[in-house]
Design a protein around this motif. Structure first.
Motif, PDB file in Angstrom:
ATOM      1  N   ASP A 149       0.934  -1.281   0.011  1.00 22.25           N
ATOM      2  CA  ASP A 149       0.011   0.013  -0.020  1.00 22.25           C
ATOM      3  C   ASP A 149       0.795   1.308   0.145  1.00 22.25           C
ATOM      4  N   LEU A 150       0.388   2.369  -0.262  1.00 23.57           N
ATOM      5  CA  LEU A 150       1.267   3.619  -0.589  1.00 23.57           C
ATOM      6  C   LEU A 150       2.108   3.637   0.735  1.00 23.57           C
ATOM      7  N   ASP A 194      -4.770  -0.874 -11.028  1.00 22.65           N
ATOM      8  CA  ASP A 194      -5.104   0.550 -11.238  1.00 22.65           C
ATOM      9  C   ASP A 194      -4.781   1.557 -10.020  1.00 22.65           C
ATOM     10  N   TYR A 195      -5.104   0.945  -8.716  1.00 16.29           N
ATOM     11  CA  TYR A 195      -4.337   1.639  -7.360  1.00 16.29           C
ATOM     12  C   TYR A 195      -2.846   2.003  -7.791  1.00 16.29           C
ATOM     13  N   GLU A 198      -2.281   4.568 -10.697  1.00 19.24           N
ATOM     14  CA  GLU A 198      -2.940   6.100 -10.316  1.00 19.24           C
ATOM     15  C   GLU A 198      -2.429   6.640  -8.983  1.00 19.24           C
ATOM     16  N   GLU A 199      -2.195   5.889  -8.052  1.00 23.18           N
ATOM     17  CA  GLU A 199      -2.090   6.386  -6.694  1.00 23.18           C
ATOM     18  C   GLU A 199      -0.651   6.124  -6.148  1.00 23.18           C
ATOM     19  N   VAL A 200      -0.134   5.080  -6.345  1.00 28.41           N
ATOM     20  CA  VAL A 200       1.232   4.734  -5.694  1.00 28.41           C
ATOM     21  C   VAL A 200       2.373   4.968  -6.619  1.00 28.41           C
ATOM     22  N   LYS A 203       3.473   8.805  -6.750  1.00 20.59           N
ATOM     23  CA  LYS A 203       4.028   9.318  -5.477  1.00 20.59           C
ATOM     24  C   LYS A 203       5.386   8.786  -5.246  1.00 20.59           C
TER      25      LYS A 203
END
Ligand code: NIG
Ligand code: FE
Length: 413
Positions: A149-150, A194-195, A198-200, A203
Motif C-alpha cells: 500500500d502507499l 489501477d491503484y 494511479e495512486e502509488v 507518489k
C-alpha cells in the motif's frame, strides 16, 4: 595514508580474474592502479612501471586472487519477521502455491512488514547486507514489495534510501508493488493494478529515487496483461523494468518483458526456447535464483542450453527473501549454480560480475576490472577462481576494495 585518502593506490602481488567479456582472463602476476575510485591501470607486473606512479600508496595483496566486486542483482532483503514455520509446513508437503492461497506466503511477510518500524526494518536489513558484504558483494539490488500500500511501500523505500546512505556499497532500488494481491483488495487484482498506476507510482516517483520497476507475473500473482499495463506506466516515467517470470508456470512473462526492453527476467524455470529467443533479441538478462529453486525443491530446470545457444546472458543472485530463499551467501549461490544448474565455475563467476552488471544496467562502470571502471574488487585467499564456487560456507579471508578504498569486513566486528 595520505595517498590512500587521496585514493591513489597501487595494488600488487596478486593474480587477477578481470572477467572482461565474462571470462576469467587471468593475469598471473598482476597490478591494479586505482585513482579517485576508478581503475587507472591494470595488467601484468612485467609491463608495469612503478616510477610512473611514484607518489602512490602501495598495497601488497599477498598473492590473493582478485575478482570484480560481486553484484547481487535480485534481493528482497528488507522485510519483517521470517517464514521458518512455513518452511516446516512445506517440508510436511504443503506447497508454496497452497500456502499463498491460504493467505500465507508473501501476504504473511506483508503483515509483518506493515507492522514493523522503520528502525526495526533498517536494523535487520543492515545485518543482512553485512552478511552479503562479507562474501564480497559491493553492489546489491533491493526490492520493495512487502508493503503493497502507499504508506508501507514508501516506508520500505525509505529504509532502502537510508541503507544507501549508510552502507559502504552501491545499492540499487527496485519498486515491486505488484508482488502479491493484498488482502484488502479481495480478488480484484485489476483494481489493485489501477491503484498502483494511479495512486502509488506517481507518489513513489515524486518522493523516491528508484532504479527499476518489477512485478511478479504468475498465476498466484499478476497476469501478463496486468504486468503489461505496469510496463506501459513505467515507460511513461522512463523507469527501467525487470520481471519475476516463469517461476512456477509458463505464462511467457519473460517474452513480454523482452518486448518492453527489460533489463532482466528472473527465476525462469518454466521458460522455453521462444522466451530465450525473445530475450536474446532484446538483450534481456536471465537472472537465475538457485536458492529459490533449492528451497522449493523445484524439479523444473531453467532452459540453460537455450539461453547459451541464443546468447542470453545468465546472471545469478541470492534472491534473499524470507519465503523462497533465505540465502545470505552469494558464494553459496555460485556453488548451487554449478551443482544444480550445471554451469561452469567461470559462468557462475560471470553471473555475479559481468552479467549481473547488465541485469542492473551498470555494465559501463561495473562487472569487470578494466581501465575506467569503478575500482570495486575482492582479493580472495584462494589460488584458483573455481574455489569461489567450490567451498561451501566459511570465509575465504577476503579483502574488499570499494571505489578504491579497502573496507573492513563487517562480520569481523
Ligand atoms: O523471488 N516470486 C516471488 N517473489 C519472491 C518470493 C517472495 C516471498 O515468498 O516472500 C521470489 O522468490
Ligand atoms: Fe524475487
Amino acid at each position: 595514508m595520505q595517498n590512500q585518502e587521496r585514493n591513489q593506490t597501487i595494488w600488487h602481488n596478486c593474480q587477477i580474474a578481470t572477467m572482461a567479456d565474462g571470462r576469467y582472463n587471468l593475469i598471473e602476476k598482476g597490478v591494479i592502479v586505482t585513482e579517485k575510485g576508478k581503475i587507472r591501470w591494470i595488467g601484468s607486473e612485467a609491463d608495469f612501471s612503478y616510477t610512473d606512479y611514484i607518489h602512490y600508496h602501495k598495497c601488497d595483496l599477498e598473492e590473493r586472487l582478485v575478482t570484480p566486486g560481486f553484484i547481487d542483482c535480485h534481493t528482497h532483503l528488507v522485510f519483517g519477521g521470517n517464514r521458518s514455520e512455513e518452511f516446516e509446513a512445506r517440508l510436511e508437503g504443503v506447497s508454496y502455491t497452497e500456502i499463498a492461497k491460504r493467505g500465507g506466503g508473501i501476504q504473511s511477510t506483508v503483515n509483518a512488514t506493515r507492522q514493523a518500524s522503520e528502525e526495526g526494518l533498517f536494523h535487520t536489513a543492515k545485518r543482512r547486507i553485512e552478511h552479503l558484504m562479507a562474501d564480497g558483494v559491493t553492489t546489491v539490488e533491493i526490492k520493495s514489495g512487502y508493503g503493497l500500500d502507499l504508506e508501507s511501500e514508501l516506508k520500505m523505500l525509505s529504509v532502502i534510501a537510508q541503507l544507501k546512505k549508510e552502507m559502504p556499497i552501491s545499492i540499487h532500488t527496485t519498486f515491486l508493488a505488484a508482488h502479491a494481491l493484498p488482502k484488502e483488495f479481495g480478488d480484484d487484482s485489476d483494481r489493485y493494478i489501477d491503484y498502483i498506476i494511479e495512486e502509488v507510482l506517481p507518489k513513489v516517483v515524486e518522493h523516491c529515487d528508484i532504479d527499476a520497476l518489477d512485478a511478479f507475473c504468475e498465476h498466484i500473482a499478476f497476469s501478463p496483461a496486468q504486468v503489461e499495463r505496469l510496463f506501459i506506466a513505467a515507460k511513461e516515467y522512463q523507469i527501467p523494468i525487470k520481471l519475476h517470470a516463469e517461476q512456477l508456470s509458463s505464462l511467457h512473462g519473460s517474452t513480454l518483458a523482452a518486448k518492453y526492453g527489460a533489463l532482466s527476467a528472473d527465476h525462469m524455470e518454466y521458460a522455453d526456447d521462444s522466451d530465450a529467443k525473445a530475450m536474446a533479441e532484446a538483450g534481456t538478462v536471465a537472472v537465475l535464483l538457485p536458492g529459490a529453486f533449492y528451497m522449493l525443491r523445484e524439479t523444473q530446470y531453467p532452459p540453460i542450453e537455450a539461453f547459451k545457444r541464443e546468447g542470453v546472458k545468465i546472471a545469478l543472485s541470492t534472491d534473499l527473501n524470507p519465503g523462497t530463499s533465505p540465502l545470505l551467501s552469494l558464494r553459496l549461490a555460485l556453488n548451487m549454480g554449478c551443482t544444480l544448474f550445471k554451469l561452469t565455475p567461470e559462468e557462475t563467476l560471470a553471473g555475479v560480475t559481468y552479467n549481473a552488471a547488465f541485469a542492473l544496467g551498470v555494465e559501463k562502470s561495473e562487472g569487470s576490472l578494466e581501465v575506467g571502471k569503478l575500482a570495486n574488487f575482492v582479493a580472495w585467499e584462494v589460488t584458483h577462481p573455481a574455489e569461489l564456487s567450490y567451498w561451501l560456507g566459511g570465509t575465504l579471508n577476503n579483502r574488499v576494495i570499494y571505489q578504491g578504498i579497502e573496507i573492513s569486513n563487517p562480520m569481523n566486528k
